[in-house]
Design a protein around this motif. Structure first.
Motif, PDB file in Angstrom:
ATOM      1  N   LEU A  59       0.959  -1.065   0.106  1.00  0.00           N
ATOM      2  CA  LEU A  59      -0.075  -0.021   0.024  1.00  0.00           C
ATOM      3  C   LEU A  59       0.836   1.358  -0.086  1.00  0.00           C
ATOM      4  N   ALA A  60       1.931   1.380   0.935  1.00  0.00           N
ATOM      5  CA  ALA A  60       2.952   2.374   0.942  1.00  0.00           C
ATOM      6  C   ALA A  60       3.713   2.661  -0.428  1.00  0.00           C
ATOM      7  N   ASN A  61       4.314   1.597  -0.947  1.00  0.00           N
ATOM      8  CA  ASN A  61       5.122   1.686  -2.030  1.00  0.00           C
ATOM      9  C   ASN A  61       4.365   1.692  -3.406  1.00  0.00           C
ATOM     10  N   ASP A  62       3.577   0.698  -3.489  1.00  0.00           N
ATOM     11  CA  ASP A  62       2.904   0.738  -4.651  1.00  0.00           C
ATOM     12  C   ASP A  62       1.816   1.774  -5.170  1.00  0.00           C
ATOM     13  N   TYR A  63       1.085   2.299  -4.072  1.00  0.00           N
ATOM     14  CA  TYR A  63      -0.092   3.120  -4.214  1.00  0.00           C
ATOM     15  C   TYR A  63       0.377   4.518  -3.678  1.00  0.00           C
ATOM     16  N   GLY A  64       1.367   4.724  -2.818  1.00  0.00           N
ATOM     17  CA  GLY A  64       1.650   5.941  -2.294  1.00  0.00           C
ATOM     18  C   GLY A  64       0.935   6.333  -1.213  1.00  0.00           C
ATOM     19  N   ILE A  65       0.383   5.377  -0.304  1.00  0.00           N
ATOM     20  CA  ILE A  65      -0.442   5.788   0.826  1.00  0.00           C
ATOM     21  C   ILE A  65       0.523   5.992   1.897  1.00  0.00           C
ATOM     22  N   THR A  66       0.348   7.193   2.768  1.00  0.00           N
ATOM     23  CA  THR A  66       1.162   7.338   3.845  1.00  0.00           C
ATOM     24  C   THR A  66       0.279   6.546   5.083  1.00  0.00           C
ATOM     25  N   ILE A  67       1.078   5.614   5.633  1.00  0.00           N
ATOM     26  CA  ILE A  67       0.529   4.830   6.808  1.00  0.00           C
ATOM     27  C   ILE A  67       1.446   4.874   8.057  1.00  0.00           C
ATOM     28  N   THR A  68       0.598   5.464   9.240  1.00  0.00           N
ATOM     29  CA  THR A  68       1.091   5.775  10.450  1.00  0.00           C
ATOM     30  C   THR A  68       1.376   4.329  10.937  1.00  0.00           C
ATOM     31  N   ARG A  69       2.610   4.216  11.512  1.00  0.00           N
ATOM     32  CA  ARG A  69       3.180   2.910  12.373  1.00  0.00           C
ATOM     33  C   ARG A  69       3.205   3.420  13.810  1.00  0.00           C
ATOM     34  N   THR A  70       2.746   2.530  14.823  1.00  0.00           N
ATOM     35  CA  THR A  70       2.766   2.882  16.227  1.00  0.00           C
ATOM     36  C   THR A  70       2.923   1.532  16.789  1.00  0.00           C
ATOM     37  N   LYS A  71       3.956   1.457  17.810  1.00  0.00           N
ATOM     38  CA  LYS A  71       4.229   0.300  18.595  1.00  0.00           C
ATOM     39  C   LYS A  71       3.364   0.153  19.494  1.00  0.00           C
ATOM     40  N   GLU A  72       3.076  -1.257  19.894  1.00  0.00           N
ATOM     41  CA  GLU A  72       2.224  -1.103  21.041  1.00  0.00           C
ATOM     42  C   GLU A  72       2.406  -2.719  21.607  1.00  0.00           C
ATOM     43  N   ARG A  73       2.208  -2.853  22.803  1.00  0.00           N
ATOM     44  CA  ARG A  73       2.230  -4.455  23.356  1.00  0.00           C
ATOM     45  C   ARG A  73       0.839  -4.929  23.483  1.00  0.00           C
ATOM     46  N   VAL A  74       0.963  -5.984  23.016  1.00  0.00           N
ATOM     47  CA  VAL A  74      -0.411  -7.005  23.153  1.00  0.00           C
ATOM     48  C   VAL A  74      -0.460  -7.910  24.149  1.00  0.00           C
ATOM     49  N   GLY A  75      -1.270  -8.043  24.943  1.00  0.00           N
ATOM     50  CA  GLY A  75      -1.051  -9.169  25.916  1.00  0.00           C
ATOM     51  C   GLY A  75       0.069  -9.597  26.559  1.00  0.00           C
ATOM     52  N   LYS A  76       0.535 -10.883  26.606  1.00  0.00           N
ATOM     53  CA  LYS A  76       1.828 -11.240  27.390  1.00  0.00           C
ATOM     54  C   LYS A  76       3.094 -11.296  26.279  1.00  0.00           C
ATOM     55  N   CYS A  77       2.710 -10.679  25.304  1.00  0.00           N
ATOM     56  CA  CYS A  77       4.046 -10.871  24.371  1.00  0.00           C
ATOM     57  C   CYS A  77       5.113 -10.107  24.617  1.00  0.00           C
ATOM     58  N   ARG A  78       5.957 -10.703  24.614  1.00  0.00           N
ATOM     59  CA  ARG A  78       7.334  -9.798  24.777  1.00  0.00           C
ATOM     60  C   ARG A  78       7.918  -8.759  23.954  1.00  0.00           C
ATOM     61  N   GLN A  79       7.701  -9.102  22.733  1.00  0.00           N
ATOM     62  CA  GLN A  79       7.862  -7.979  21.668  1.00  0.00           C
ATOM     63  C   GLN A  79       6.576  -7.170  21.388  1.00  0.00           C
ATOM     64  N   PRO A  80       7.101  -5.845  21.231  1.00  0.00           N
ATOM     65  CA  PRO A  80       5.941  -4.989  20.819  1.00  0.00           C
ATOM     66  C   PRO A  80       5.292  -5.348  19.206  1.00  0.00           C
ATOM     67  N   VAL A  81       4.276  -4.996  18.984  1.00  0.00           N
ATOM     68  CA  VAL A  81       3.793  -5.306  17.523  1.00  0.00           C
ATOM     69  C   VAL A  81       3.371  -3.759  17.220  1.00  0.00           C
ATOM     70  N   THR A  82       3.135  -3.680  15.698  1.00  0.00           N
ATOM     71  CA  THR A  82       2.985  -2.518  15.021  1.00  0.00           C
ATOM     72  C   THR A  82       1.629  -2.187  14.814  1.00  0.00           C
ATOM     73  N   ARG A  83       0.998  -1.315  15.161  1.00  0.00           N
ATOM     74  CA  ARG A  83      -0.325  -0.759  14.859  1.00  0.00           C
ATOM     75  C   ARG A  83      -0.243   0.030  13.551  1.00  0.00           C
ATOM     76  N   TYR A  84      -1.045  -0.228  12.684  1.00  0.00           N
ATOM     77  CA  TYR A  84      -1.169   0.655  11.442  1.00  0.00           C
ATOM     78  C   TYR A  84      -2.296   1.341  11.368  1.00  0.00           C
ATOM     79  N   SER A  85      -2.189   2.517  10.563  1.00  0.00           N
ATOM     80  CA  SER A  85      -3.667   3.413  10.773  1.00  0.00           C
ATOM     81  C   SER A  85      -3.267   4.347   9.641  1.00  0.00           C
ATOM     82  N   ILE A  86      -4.478   5.240   9.023  1.00  0.00           N
ATOM     83  CA  ILE A  86      -4.144   6.081   7.909  1.00  0.00           C
ATOM     84  C   ILE A  86      -4.965   7.221   8.604  1.00  0.00           C
TER      85      ILE A  86
END
Length: 110
Positions: A59-86
């Motif tokens: 979406l970002a590279n082929d269609y030129g859409i600017t996507i916001t990326r935010t790190k967040e913690r989900v449940g008991k996961c050790r590593q944060p995951v990325t939340r994508y939004s427009i």
């Protein structure tokens, strides 16, 4: 004479055709524009997208859409995951891309 393998037959049947049903890229984009932001777990559960990071990259590279990326913690996961939004003005461009995707599908179906 060489006999075509199964994969070659499938490739030649779909060569040059546009799939008219909603694609995964369109489904993710529609969700981001009209519903809510997504992380990889939500995308897998709600849309069946098991590689959201690749879809977002397209979406970002082929269609030129600017996507916001935010790190967040989900449940008991050790590593944060990325939340994508427009957000903001990028949402208008994303909506225009969705309209364009719909027109391409309708032209092929007609």
């Amino acid at each position: 004479m060489k006999k075509a393998t199964r994969s070659e037959e499938q490739g030649s049947q779909s060569h040059g055709q546009i799939i008219t049903e909603p694609t995964l890229i369109a489904a993710v984009l529609e969700h981001l524009v009209f519903t809510a932001s997504l992380n990889k777990y939500e995308a897998a559960r709600e849309l069946g997208d098991w590689s959201l990071h690749s879809t977002i990259s397209s979406l970002a590279n082929d269609y030129g859409i600017t996507i916001t990326r935010t790190k967040e913690r989900v449940g008991k996961c050790r590593q944060p995951v990325t939340r994508y939004s427009i957000a903001g003005a990028a949402r208008y461009h994303a909506r225009d891309v969705l309209v364009t995707m719909g027109r391409k599908a309708k032209k092929v179906a007609a």
